[in-house]
Design a protein around this motif. Sequence first.
Motif, PDB file in Angstrom:
ATOM      1  N   TYR A 463       0.862  -1.187   0.000  1.00 50.08           N
ATOM      2  CA  TYR A 463       0.000   0.000   0.000  1.00 50.08           C
ATOM      3  C   TYR A 463       0.894   1.231   0.000  1.00 50.08           C
ATOM      4  CZ  TYR A 463      -3.760   3.124   1.802  1.00 50.08           C
ATOM      5  OH  TYR A 463      -4.682   4.129   1.994  1.00 50.08           O
ATOM      6  N   GLY A 464       1.208   1.755  -1.191  1.00 55.28           N
ATOM      7  CA  GLY A 464       2.085   2.927  -1.285  1.00 55.28           C
ATOM      8  C   GLY A 464       2.367   3.248  -2.740  1.00 55.28           C
ATOM      9  N   LYS A 473      12.112   1.530   4.616  1.00 57.80           N
ATOM     10  CA  LYS A 473      11.319   0.322   4.854  1.00 57.80           C
ATOM     11  C   LYS A 473      12.066  -0.952   4.442  1.00 57.80           C
ATOM     12  CE  LYS A 473       7.824   3.055   5.894  1.00 57.80           C
ATOM     13  NZ  LYS A 473       8.372   4.345   5.472  1.00 57.80           N
ATOM     14  N   GLY A 527       0.569  -2.206   4.698  1.00 58.19           N
ATOM     15  CA  GLY A 527       0.687  -0.760   4.800  1.00 58.19           C
ATOM     16  C   GLY A 527       2.006  -0.355   5.432  1.00 58.19           C
ATOM     17  N   TYR A 532      -2.845   7.765   6.087  1.00 58.13           N
ATOM     18  CA  TYR A 532      -3.757   7.387   7.155  1.00 58.13           C
ATOM     19  C   TYR A 532      -5.173   7.195   6.607  1.00 58.13           C
ATOM     20  CZ  TYR A 532      -0.142   9.278  10.283  1.00 58.13           C
ATOM     21  OH  TYR A 532       1.034   9.535  10.942  1.00 58.13           O
ATOM     22  N   GLU A 533      -5.827   6.159   7.050  1.00 63.55           N
ATOM     23  CA  GLU A 533      -7.271   5.985   6.922  1.00 63.55           C
ATOM     24  C   GLU A 533      -7.814   6.240   5.509  1.00 63.55           C
ATOM     25  OE1 GLU A 533      -8.793   7.049  11.315  1.00 63.55           O
ATOM     26  OE2 GLU A 533      -7.937   8.743  10.225  1.00 63.55           O
ATOM     27  N   PRO A 537      -7.376  -0.014   2.008  1.00 62.58           N
ATOM     28  CA  PRO A 537      -7.413  -1.240   2.820  1.00 62.58           C
ATOM     29  C   PRO A 537      -8.777  -1.922   2.804  1.00 62.58           C
ATOM     30  CG  PRO A 537      -6.182   0.456   3.972  1.00 62.58           C
ATOM     31  CD  PRO A 537      -6.799   1.120   2.773  1.00 62.58           C
ATOM     32  N   PHE A 547      -5.047  -7.514   5.614  1.00 61.42           N
ATOM     33  CA  PHE A 547      -4.374  -6.225   5.707  1.00 61.42           C
ATOM     34  C   PHE A 547      -3.454  -6.240   6.921  1.00 61.42           C
ATOM     35  CE2 PHE A 547      -4.672  -1.601   7.131  1.00 61.42           C
ATOM     36  CZ  PHE A 547      -3.668  -1.179   6.270  1.00 61.42           C
ATOM     37  N   GLN A 549      -0.808  -3.992   9.071  1.00 71.55           N
ATOM     38  CA  GLN A 549      -0.486  -2.584   9.247  1.00 71.55           C
ATOM     39  C   GLN A 549       0.341  -2.362  10.500  1.00 71.55           C
ATOM     40  OE1 GLN A 549      -3.753   0.013  10.188  1.00 71.55           O
ATOM     41  NE2 GLN A 549      -4.736  -1.436  11.564  1.00 71.55           N
ATOM     42  N   GLN A 576      -2.231   2.734  11.429  1.00 70.37           N
ATOM     43  CA  GLN A 576      -2.448   3.413  10.162  1.00 70.37           C
ATOM     44  C   GLN A 576      -3.923   3.522   9.831  1.00 70.37           C
ATOM     45  OE1 GLN A 576      -0.304   1.685   6.893  1.00 70.37           O
ATOM     46  NE2 GLN A 576      -1.140   3.080   5.356  1.00 70.37           N
ATOM     47  N   HIS A 577      -4.703   2.512  10.195  1.00 68.19           N
ATOM     48  CA  HIS A 577      -6.122   2.493   9.861  1.00 68.19           C
ATOM     49  C   HIS A 577      -6.922   2.042  11.086  1.00 68.19           C
ATOM     50  CE1 HIS A 577      -9.690   2.201   7.384  1.00 68.19           C
ATOM     51  NE2 HIS A 577      -8.992   2.567   6.324  1.00 68.19           N
ATOM     52  N   THR A 591      -2.573  -6.019  13.236  1.00 66.83           N
ATOM     53  CA  THR A 591      -1.835  -4.800  13.582  1.00 66.83           C
ATOM     54  C   THR A 591      -0.683  -5.182  14.497  1.00 66.83           C
ATOM     55  OG1 THR A 591      -3.905  -3.543  13.464  1.00 66.83           O
ATOM     56  CG2 THR A 591      -2.032  -2.500  14.556  1.00 66.83           C
TER      57      THR A 591
END
Length: 792
Positions: A463-464, A473, A527, A532-533, A537, A547, A549, A576-577, A591
């Motif tokens: 996700y990016g 990263k 992610g 954010y949000e 996702p 997902f 995160q 992140q979400h 998470t």
Amino acid sequence: MSAVNTDYSTMVRRCLLTFKPFRIFVAGIGFFSLCFLMTSLGGQFSAKRPGDTPFTMRAEVLGGPESRGVLRKISDMLEVIMKRMDTLSKLGNTTTDSHRLDELSSALDRIQPIGLVERIQAIAQNMSDMAVKVEQILQRSLATNRVKDGATGQCEVPKDPHYPDCPSKVDWMRARWTSDPCYAFYGVDGSDCSFLIYLSEVEWFCPPLTWRNQTTTPTHKPFPKKQAAFRSDIGALLEQVGTGKESLSFMKRRMRRLAAQWASAARRLDDSLRSQWREQKRILVHVGFLTEESGDVFSPKVLKGGPLGEMVQWADILTALHILGHNLKISVSLKELQGFLGVPPGRGSCPLTGPLPFDLIYTDYHGLQQMRQHMGLSLRKYKCHIRVIDTFGTEPAYNHEDYATLHGYRTNWGYWNLNCRQYMTMFPHTPDNSFMGFVAEELNDTERLSIQRNKVDSMAVVYGKEASMWKGKERFLAILHRYMDIHGTVYYETQRPPEVPAFVKNHGLLPQQELQQLLRKAKLFIGFGFPYEGPAPLEAIANGCIFLQPMFKPSHSSLNHEFFKGKPTSRQVSSQHPYAEQYIGRPHVITVDFNNSQEFESAIRDIMRTKVEPYLPYEYTCEGMLERVHAYIQNQEFCAPEAPFPSANTSSSWPGSPPSPFVLLPNSSALAWASNISTPPSWPPLSALRLLASLEGQSCIDACQSAGLICEPAFYRFVNIKEAFSGLEVQCEGVEAELNHIFPAFSVESSECGLQKDPLLFSCAGANNKYHRLCPCRDYRKGQVALCRDCL
């Protein structure tokens, strides 16, 4: 020789005086000089304020000093021409005729520098416009002076206790009425009579004038009510959205792709509502962030991987309103906004030219700012009709302008003094706001079966879409690469972004349909902590991905993270979400702390072993969003003033000793509204109310969630009474009302109890370590936290 000279001079005079353009030129200069004379003497038309005559007003608007300077030059030039013409008429007895003609030619050349003719033409047009406006002002002034008690143009400023601001407003008009042409548009001409007419009939600071013919004030009949009917065709909506911006093209592609799902959802909702009568609303949708005046930073980024979450939400809002059958107008420019609202010509100081032609206005913070600049006092009058699409939410402490300023909650956004339920968010961050949301694509049975057959357990998608999101990263990407093939969708023009590791297969920026196909194959959607949000996702989970995160330690907020600084919320963002973490959770959402390599690697191994099916929360389906938007439109009312609660008649009829409208629920510490007490009008209905006390330092959001309920700010007015403390068996030495976004609340240590003084500060979000809060909670429909079970 003398005869030849005489004939020559006669011919020159005839040519010059009969040459039509030259005659027009001389006549024009004469007219401009007359206008200059009028401008110079214009101050004599007003004995009180020589500087505020209609002429100076127009000069200010049309260029002022520059226009006057040119007129002075023209006057001087005219004098030179007249002298030369007088000399030319006496050319018969001189032997230097050619020399004098050369002098005249030179004078004419001097008065026509490059661009002068164009400037003269522009000034002529301005003078013509000025003459028309002056005539209109004089006509209005004459009409005013003919009425009783106004014949002399002398009007006394009333001193009416019901209109205490009238004298000061008249003083302001005397000093500043020329500051905006909109005042002249409404007939203000510099006289006290015109000020009082304007302040009593256009604005509302002065009492109506008894000598005015009230029939001249237009009365507007209410718009007839029409029934809304569900629509299945979006063709008319696509035409309204328009063209010219890549952002609009993106939104239209999304509308077309989801059209069949919207139509199917509309049929199901129509059946569940049993074709009940729904009022068709006149709705303006002004997308402020797409206007050129706000910079329109999104349109250029649509094809470069920029943030699309806002455009996804706006596309779905427009579609939902259209499908529900409402009468829509769409604005993506300031000019369109002014035309739709009826903004008078000028700089935005005056109210609208008529009543608001809309029942509802959906906009964003950019659009709200533009309305304040162009609606004058009408914004204060009509702001109850506005709904603000607010991505991250606005809490009451930030929304109340005076309170925010005094207590350190003032930010770049917020401080609009709206009812906080007028803010509508992308996710249900806080119940203080209304949850608008968006939709994700739903799968049919065939598509769900195909996904389960074709999933690749060793495939992950990152996700990016922007290369900057990949910086730093490498460590956990290397761990992920041991178990899975990693795919990216990072935008690039010519060269592969160096931030993306070589072992990542980068597809570049993909169209939505191709991205959907990629997600339907992948097992994992991971992610990096930003953005954010967003909607991605939920789309990945709906296509059968897990997902993964990062967890934030400590939580991100406006106190410790640059991204949230200036946003009107104190919310603690734990991941992140947060919606995916709290409302969906395992096995679809995992998470973990990405800084803990062992925890991260353990999560990857768990994901490899876990089988999940595609999942989409009901509130993010087309039917769920239609249901929610319909309920808000038909039931939320912020324009009608609420009667104080409780009234003396109401409280005297409550049962019990001491009397109370609450009863204790069996096997619970929560209170409910007594069924044998008549309920005041309320939405949600009071039958859904559950009143409980929070723990010390706990917000009402958390207190209600811990009881499996949702905090409901609409109920605060019914629990902001001393009987609520006694019902919860709270001992109060005294009960005081004050401005405090924590109240109603109590302190056990000091036996202090406090009620809320200003309804704008009723807040589900606030918390304080000193206080237990009174929390009005409610139940909610399965998969639809925005609505209670009896809210439809």
